[in-house]
Design a protein around this motif. Structure first.
Motif, short mmCIF file in Angstrom:
data_model
loop_
_atom_site.label_atom_id
_atom_site.label_comp_id
_atom_site.label_asym_id
_atom_site.label_seq_id
_atom_site.Cartn_x
_atom_site.Cartn_y
_atom_site.Cartn_z
N ALA A 1 -15.53 0.40 -7.52
CA ALA A 1 -16.38 -0.33 -6.73
C ALA A 1 -18.09 0.45 -6.80
O ALA A 1 -19.40 -0.27 -7.42
N ASP A 2 -17.85 1.90 -6.90
CA ASP A 2 -19.20 2.56 -6.73
C ASP A 2 -20.37 2.41 -7.58
O ASP A 2 -21.39 2.08 -8.02
N VAL B 1 -21.19 -1.13 -8.58
CA VAL B 1 -22.62 -1.05 -7.58
C VAL B 1 -24.00 -0.50 -8.45
O VAL B 1 -25.11 -1.47 -9.43
N VAL C 1 -19.49 -1.81 0.16
CA VAL C 1 -20.79 -1.44 -1.39
C VAL C 1 -21.65 -1.78 0.27
O VAL C 1 -22.31 -2.39 0.52
N VAL D 1 -25.04 -6.28 -2.20
CA VAL D 1 -23.53 -6.60 -3.11
C VAL D 1 -23.33 -7.84 -2.32
O VAL D 1 -22.75 -7.44 -1.65
#
Lengths: 222, 222
Positions: free
Chosen positions: B163-164, B167, B184, B188
């Motif tokens: 996820a990082d 993003v 997040v 987002v």
DNA sequence: TAGATTGTTAATCGATTAACAATC
DNA sequence: TAGATTGTTAATCGATTAACAATC
């Protein structure tokens, strides 16, 4: 003490998140945890976490918080995840197979014991450890194995008919993954996991962000 | 007119059900439908359906109801499903593959254009029409194809890291299927579809039914 | 016309949040 | 002790539901 209506649904929905986090803490050897800390990690407000925990009946200690292990047990207990429940999957297509293989169910006290499908070529085979049987064996299987929960992963246009049959066979709860709103008698617990519903929320939120960005751009021209 | 906060989430969640039903009605050649009828079919209260529909801005006709086709369009429009949005799937395991094959997404204006996985043997192959690329192609693919939405179907312990990265690569919305609460930035959009959450509600309801049955049995002895 | 249905305004209900005393 | 955290009671907020006039 529980209220007459039981624990609020929003609280129930947050319990699994608490549980996952608490298990991590337990792994790390942590013995106590405060509502403040849980809230911080999950992006919730401390007061909400405290309120949620209060529904488990567990009491904390001012200044220190709650015992990690006891809190885990308390949540597992209110969710009814302390006893393993057998379930069958109806429909061994892509989704049904993915669900049958899903290892996470173990943590929830859910055990997929069999799958049923109309496709003759699948009979006698299995998905991982889960055997696939013909639809016609449903009655016998449910009766012999005292299965109470059915996971519905059939195409939308078959969902209602299959649900009717499950109900007739005495199934107590149906977890419906088909993109279809089905009807069951009120005594049967019906839970939907609908991708469309989830995606609708995402879509609406994305749309809102896009629109607010448009506004910001317009604002720039002022 | 929309209120400042936009349409309530519970209303958004009911829209897909209305939509499915309305499409059936349209198929059947029905031109008008009343809130009463929709409510009846979906097990809701007429007033709630009327309230929900009012958020689309569509006006009905007393005594007859709403135009089926216009109502369909209005709902699709408020959900933002009228424009096709490209999305990528991260993680081509069982769940990721099932999602990649899921045909229903078409109705929601969602198109899965690619999948990404770390497993070398999957690179160059595909899931149905969806090609599988290595993780390392993510940056380039997102940049070249202007993808805004990512479907996360990786193991729980990789979810946050992936996820990082998404993003950082400018992804606007993440639909998380991993059994993990990820963080997040607030810009987002993060949407969870968590089997544990859904099953928790089912479990709690089953537990309640079981307990009430126990009570009834006890009552019998009086 | 009569009556079913709409849309609006107000009441109710339930969950979240705030305030604060109790506690270790 | 001082201060962080708990648990409770009350206030707020948002969604659902009720009531009812307007409409075709």
């Amino acid at each position: 003490m529980e209220n007459k209506r039981g624990i609020p649904i929003p609280t129930i929905k947050r319990f699994p998140s608490y549980l996952r986090l608490l298990k991590v803490f337990k792994e790390e050897g942590r013995e106590m945890v405060s509502a403040t800390m849980l809230a911080e990690e999950l992006g919730l407000k401390p007061i909400q976490v405290r309120k949620d925990i209060s529904f488990t009946g567990l009491e904390g200690k001012p200044r220190v918080g709650f015992e990690v292990e006891k809190l885990i047990d308390a949540i597992i207990s209110v969710l009814g995840w302390d006893n393993v429940t057998d379930a069958i999957i109806i429909g061994a297509g892509h989704l049904g197979s993915a669900l049958a293989r899903y290892e996470g169910f173990g943590c929830y006290g859910l055990k997929i014991v069999a799958a049923f499908d109309t496709a003759e070529e699948k009979w006698g085979t299995g998905i991982g450890e889960v055997p696939i049987y013909p639809f016609d064996h449903l009655r016998q299987y449910i009766a012999e194995n005292h299965v109470n929960i059915a996971v519905l992963a059939v195409p939308a246009d078959e969902a209602q008919a299959v649900a009717d049959r499950l109900v007739a066979l005495g199934i107590m709860a149906i977890w419906n993954f088909a993109p279809k709103d089905i009807k069951v008698p009120s005594r049967v617990v019906l839970q939907r996991t609908d991708l469309a519903t989830s995606f609708a929320v995402l879509s609406a939120r994305v749309k809102r962000v896009m629109e607010s960005r448009e506004f910001s751009e317009e604002d720039d021209s002022w």
